[in-house]
Write a protein that holds these residues in place. Structure first.
Motif, mmCIF file in Angstrom:
data_model
loop_
_atom_site.group_PDB
_atom_site.id
_atom_site.type_symbol
_atom_site.label_atom_id
_atom_site.label_comp_id
_atom_site.label_asym_id
_atom_site.label_seq_id
_atom_site.Cartn_x
_atom_site.Cartn_y
_atom_site.Cartn_z
ATOM 1 N N LYS A 210 -19.656 3.319 -17.094
ATOM 2 C CA LYS A 210 -20.841 3.926 -17.718
ATOM 3 C C LYS A 210 -21.944 4.141 -16.689
ATOM 4 C CE LYS A 210 -24.232 3.219 -21.430
ATOM 5 N NZ LYS A 210 -24.165 4.636 -21.840
ATOM 6 N N GLU A 211 -22.157 3.151 -15.826
ATOM 7 C CA GLU A 211 -23.176 3.273 -14.789
ATOM 8 C C GLU A 211 -22.849 4.417 -13.842
ATOM 9 O OE1 GLU A 211 -23.601 0.375 -11.329
ATOM 10 O OE2 GLU A 211 -25.252 -0.256 -12.645
ATOM 11 N N ASN B 246 -24.870 12.234 -13.540
ATOM 12 C CA ASN B 246 -25.884 13.073 -14.199
ATOM 13 C C ASN B 246 -25.380 14.503 -14.407
ATOM 14 O OD1 ASN B 246 -28.389 13.530 -15.400
ATOM 15 N ND2 ASN B 246 -29.329 14.201 -13.462
ATOM 16 N N GLU C 179 -23.589 7.772 -15.430
ATOM 17 C CA GLU C 179 -25.026 8.044 -15.441
ATOM 18 C C GLU C 179 -25.503 8.518 -14.076
ATOM 19 O OE1 GLU C 179 -26.609 4.360 -16.775
ATOM 20 O OE2 GLU C 179 -26.239 4.776 -18.916
#
Length: 311
Positions: free
Chosen positions: A284-285, A291, A288
């Motif tokens: 998940k990180e 982007n 992110e």
């Protein structure tokens, strides 16, 4: 003294090490029962690994660590290994007496068409044999003919793949019993989680080539191939928010992991839930950080800058 040091059953054992002073003596002493040709490829340990290995008669070489495949290939190129058979062992592993006897008895008379031999591995956690949860037997290619096998080039879950012959499986067991603290175990799996995250990202985005020989050879162990397919086709397709829970439920209840008792619960929870959840938090990180930019250049840049992984 080994009974397979001469003739067509002779085995050269390769062990990769980095700060394995707790295990290397046990490992080399155990392997001396099947071979006098034990090669330790050390990645410049800062403890007594090298001295201990040499004291037990191992031939020690040192090479800077890159990955498992590179370290094995360096051994093949630089150690002058001529034995007809090769064996891979980790420093925290050893052979049970019954497997020692089986190797010494069967290797000298191995049929010429056999290219590789699978071994069954037990895992001990804090002295407890992890027998349930789908964890035993863990079947691994560990003995193969010199020149007919190589290690996959992968970040995680790399296997020996052989060609030019059939494979068989021995009956008896080897053992994985790491003596380090739970703190060490957690740090190790923290590092594994980053590599596993990169693996899952690559399954999704295919930003670098992977070594898929395990899936494409007829001599591959069905267990290893099945696990690889399930990971890439099923597990990776599940939502990161639920797959760790599903996997733990499957291991602990469906595959009877609860029968391993308290230490078994700790192992199945930490390895089957906590670790898998940690991987998904990293996934998940990473998403992110992308982007929305899923280009190969951006993916490689994040891995290099934030995780020190070069692809």
């Amino acid at each position: 003294m080994s009974t397979v040091n001469n003739g067509k059953g002779r085995i050269a054992v390769i062990i990769l090490t980095l700060n394995e002073s707790k295990h290397i003596g046990r490992c080399v002493q155990n392997l001396r029962q099947i071979s006098d040709e034990i090669y330790v490829i050390d990645a410049y340990s800062t403890d007594d690994t090298v001295a201990i290995a040499e004291s037990y008669g191992a031939k020690v070489f040192q090479n800077k660590w890159v990955n498992y495949a590179e370290q094995f290939e360096w051994a093949f190129r630089n150690c002058g290994i001529t034995a007809p058979w090769l064996m891979r062992m980790d420093a925290d592993e050893y052979l049970e007496p019954a497997l020692v006897e089986e190797i010494n008895r069967r290797m000298p008379e191995m049929p010429d068409d056999v290219a590789g031999i699978y071994l069954k591995r037990k895992v001990l956690f804090k002295g407890k044999w992890i027998r349930y949860g789908g964890f035993y037997p863990h079947i691994l290619m560990r003995i193969w003919r010199n020149g007919q096998g190589s290690l996959e080039r992968r970040m995680m879950d790399e296997h020996i793949v052989v060609s030019g012959g059939r494979t068989i499986m021995f009956k008896e067991n080897m053992v994985d019993y790491n003596l380090n603290s739970i703190h060490w175990w957690i740090n190790k799996h923290n590092n594994y989680a980053i590599k596993e995250m990169a693996d899952l990202m690559n399954i999704k985005y295919r930003f670098f080539e992977t070594d898929d020989r395990l899936l494409n050879t007829s001599t591959s162990n069905s267990q290893a191939k099945r696990k690889r397919i399930l990971k890439e086709k099923v597990y990776s397709a599940l939502s990161p928010s639920v797959r760790a829970s599903i996997y733990f439920f499957y291991r602990f209840f469906i595959r009877l992991g609860f029968l391993d008792g308290y230490r078994g619960f700790v192992f199945h929870f930490m390895q089957g839930f906590w670790y898998r959840l940690l991987v998904d938090v990293n996934v998940k990180e990473f998403e992110e950080k992308l982007n929305g930019d899923n280009s190969k250049e951006r993916l490689a840049e994040i891995l290099r800058q934030d995780y020190k992984i070069v692809v």
